[in-house]
Motif scaffolding. Structure first.
Motif, mmCIF file in Angstrom:
data_model
loop_
_atom_site.group_PDB
_atom_site.id
_atom_site.type_symbol
_atom_site.label_atom_id
_atom_site.label_comp_id
_atom_site.label_asym_id
_atom_site.label_seq_id
_atom_site.Cartn_x
_atom_site.Cartn_y
_atom_site.Cartn_z
ATOM 1 N N ALA A 1 0.838 -1.205 0.000
ATOM 2 C CA ALA A 1 0.000 0.000 0.000
ATOM 3 C C ALA A 1 0.869 1.250 0.000
ATOM 4 O O ALA A 1 0.567 2.231 -0.699
ATOM 5 C CB ALA A 1 -0.924 -0.017 1.206
ATOM 6 N N GLU A 2 1.961 1.242 0.751
ATOM 7 C CA GLU A 2 2.855 2.399 0.789
ATOM 8 C C GLU A 2 3.523 2.617 -0.563
ATOM 9 O O GLU A 2 3.675 3.758 -1.019
ATOM 10 C CB GLU A 2 3.888 2.215 1.892
ATOM 11 N N GLY B 1 8.868 9.262 8.643
ATOM 12 C CA GLY B 1 9.201 9.246 7.230
ATOM 13 C C GLY B 1 8.385 8.289 6.401
ATOM 14 O O GLY B 1 8.466 8.311 5.168
ATOM 15 N N ARG B 2 7.592 7.423 7.047
ATOM 16 C CA ARG B 2 6.742 6.508 6.291
ATOM 17 C C ARG B 2 5.339 7.098 6.153
ATOM 18 O O ARG B 2 4.896 7.906 6.961
ATOM 19 C CB ARG B 2 6.690 5.137 6.962
ATOM 20 N N ALA B 3 4.634 6.641 5.127
ATOM 21 C CA ALA B 3 3.318 7.199 4.801
ATOM 22 C C ALA B 3 2.213 6.441 5.511
ATOM 23 O O ALA B 3 2.248 5.215 5.622
ATOM 24 C CB ALA B 3 3.100 7.147 3.292
ATOM 25 N N SER B 4 1.232 7.191 5.977
ATOM 26 C CA SER B 4 0.045 6.645 6.617
ATOM 27 C C SER B 4 -1.190 7.042 5.816
ATOM 28 O O SER B 4 -1.099 7.661 4.750
ATOM 29 C CB SER B 4 -0.075 7.194 8.039
ATOM 30 N N LYS B 5 -2.368 6.717 6.350
ATOM 31 C CA LYS B 5 -3.607 7.175 5.732
ATOM 32 C C LYS B 5 -3.636 8.692 5.604
ATOM 33 O O LYS B 5 -4.209 9.239 4.660
ATOM 34 C CB LYS B 5 -4.805 6.701 6.563
ATOM 35 N N GLY B 6 -3.004 9.385 6.555
ATOM 36 C CA GLY B 6 -2.993 10.842 6.518
ATOM 37 C C GLY B 6 -2.372 11.391 5.250
ATOM 38 O O GLY B 6 -2.814 12.421 4.722
ATOM 39 N N VAL B 7 -1.340 10.719 4.731
ATOM 40 C CA VAL B 7 -0.690 11.180 3.504
ATOM 41 C C VAL B 7 -1.626 10.970 2.314
ATOM 42 O O VAL B 7 -1.741 11.836 1.435
ATOM 43 C CB VAL B 7 0.648 10.454 3.288
ATOM 44 N N ALA B 8 -2.315 9.825 2.285
ATOM 45 C CA ALA B 8 -3.282 9.583 1.203
ATOM 46 C C ALA B 8 -4.381 10.638 1.217
ATOM 47 O O ALA B 8 -4.753 11.189 0.168
ATOM 48 C CB ALA B 8 -3.882 8.188 1.351
#
Length: 520
Positions: free
Chosen positions: A152-153, A217-224
């Protein structure tokens, strides 16, 4: 990171180092390999090559004109009304900041190429993590569960890359993991890219980590949600359709995700913004540090460039007294946004004006124009980064303050679902955090003119300005001019086709499916 930066040699003209090109089946004998491979996709946002900060792993692209955050800053900020770069012999900078670029500009080519490398690396990761390959390698169930999130990331980073291609170029070479490695890519237009990014980010949401629950530095739902919010806010530019309610919906998701404003505005731009109170505000950073992810990226450029020609203010910024001797200065129109007395003690006002002329009549004269000290290599506890040139300061690509301002703008543009009391609360929270005495604004005080100026005061030098000015109809045309716009000392009107950058000539030559943007 090193391993996967040299991995995808068949997708693009990436130059591998033989002793580092380790990706074979032996690589996957350890189950940690999948996280290492994902790290390489992220690393392409910070690094340019496998042999240090001056190296480039893309044939024909220099490290100085292809670091993702740096070229993004140039195309979104240097091209607009906030920043001037003194050394116009640096390839491409003169053309970008005077708005006289063409299809051979190395910075434009750097952005086009570097972003497609992220897409290629993400595709490579997805090809290596299919159910069939994981089964053949006897990967444990625990690792398979992790890999669902990893995939997903990777898809998010690919979608983010297509989002930036849509914004900057209106086109992209389009490939996914389902395409043969040597296949000729399709060329997707803005509508196709918009539809893909929207569908992709919606599809992966459930598999991403919750906001505030990921490694730095990793993406979460917040970045999406952030990418979707920004895409919907600009949908009238991209596809000619208003989607302000959708923008509001995603802003509300982010705000409910647990992010809070940093205690101090400047914590967002310091060497310890990965550990100080900014960790609660920064939704997604581009990593930078003076030991491991050493790079000539946006924060290194801005901090060294903020040292004046005579001020010797580099000691306080953590990069040595002389820095780069006045490399960066401010255009007059940005400075004037802080003219009112209510901004005298506003912590967002880090402008140095003493002994300087606000006018820049000669770009090569580093003594002209005011300076900015927004970014630093200092820490919130009184220390400094480990290196005096390559800084420890992460670049805050997305942060909560932007969400507050987008929430207000989407409401003003006709989006439904906003609470006016929340809207004023968010704007006043930014003012209160900034120590601005005008922090009791009502809904009648907040209009679109206020928003575009407040976005500049809050988000300057964060790679948003060109996009903002286009959305407000102020980038091209002559309704709003700034110093050196269109290569005129006081600014001249720009033709409308400059709202998009040209497709690089080298990219057109390599993919006949691409077509040059109108006007170039």
């Amino acid at each position: 990171m090193v391993v996967s930066l040299s991995s995808c040699t068949k997708d693009l003209d990436i130059t591998p180092q033989d002793d580092q090109d380790l990706l074979g089946e032996d690589f996957f004998t350890k189950e940690t390999a999948y996280k290492e491979l994902l790290a390489g996709v992220y690393a392409n946002l910070s690094l340019t090559g496998v042999d240090g900060e001056g190296s480039s792993n893309i044939e024909g692209l220099d490290a100085g004109t292809s670091q993702f955050g740096r070229v993004l800053l140039y195309l979104q900020t240097l091209s607009a009304d906030q920043m001037i770069w003194s050394y116009e012999n640096d390839p491409g900078t003169r053309e970008i900041q005077r708005n006289i670029w063409n299809a051979d500009d190395p910075i434009i080519y750097g952005m086009f190429g570097r972003t497609h490398v992220t897409i290629a690396f993400a595709n490579n990761f997805l090809r290596e993590t299919t159910e069939e390959k994981l089964a053949a390698r006897n990967v444990s169930e625990a690792t398979k569960t992790e890999i669902v999130k990893f995939r997903a990331e990777a898809r998010l980073l690919r979608a983010m890359s297509y989002y930036y291609m849509m914004d900057l170029f209106g086109q992209a070479n389009f490939t996914t993991e389902n395409d043969a490695i040597n296949a000729q890519p399709l060329a997707y237009n803005r509508q196709q890219l918009f539809d893909f990014v929207e569908a992709e980010l919606t599809a992966i949401e459930a598999d991403l980590s919750e906001p505030m629950n990921v490694e730095h530095g990793r993406a979460s739902k917040g970045v999406a949600w952030m990418i979707l919010a920004k895409m919907y806010l600009n949908a009238e530019v991209y596809i000619g359709q208003p989607k302000y309610t959708e923008a509001l919906d995603n802003c509300k998701k982010i705000i409910a995700g647990g992010y809070i404003l940093a205690d101090n505005y400047l914590h967002n731009f310091m060497a310890d913004n990965n550990t100080n109170s900014a960790v609660n505000e920064i939704i997604f950073p581009i990593i930078s540090d003076g030991q491991i992810t050493k790079n000539y990226g946006p924060t290194t450029i801005m901090i060294n460039g903020s040292v004046g020609s005579t001020e010797d203010n580099g000691v306080a910024l953590g990069v040595g007294a002389d820095g780069w001797g006045g490399a960066l200065r401010l255009r007059k129109q940005f400075v004037q946004l802080f003219d009112a007395s209510i901004y005298n003690n506003d912590t967002r006002n880090t402008i140095i004006s003493e002994g300087r002329d606000i006018e820049i009549t000669d770009i090569s004269n580093q003594d002209q124009g005011y300076l900015l000290e927004k970014y630093s290599n200092a820490t919130s506890t009184g220390g400094f980064g480990v290196d005096q040139t390559l800084v420890d300061t992460d670049f805050p690509l997305f942060r909560l303050a932007d969400v507050y301002l987008m929430y207000a703008e989407a409401h003003l543009r006709g989006g439904t679902g906003a609470n006016p009391a929340d809207l004023t609360s968010y704007i006043n929270a930014l003012r209160t955090r900034a120590n601005n005495p005008q922090n009791n604004l009502t809904i009648s005080d907040i209009d679109l003119d206020f928003i575009i100026d407040e976005r500049a005061r809050e988000l300057h030098w964060e790679a948003h300005r060109r996009q903002d000015l286009i959305r407000f109809g102020r980038f091209t045309g002559g309704s709003y001019n700034w110093a050196w716009k269109g290569n005129g000392t006081n600014g001249i009107a720009l033709p409308a086709h400059l709202n998009l950058y040209p497709i690089p000539a080298a990219s057109l030559a390599s993919n006949p499916s691409l077509t040059q943007n109108v006007g170039y």
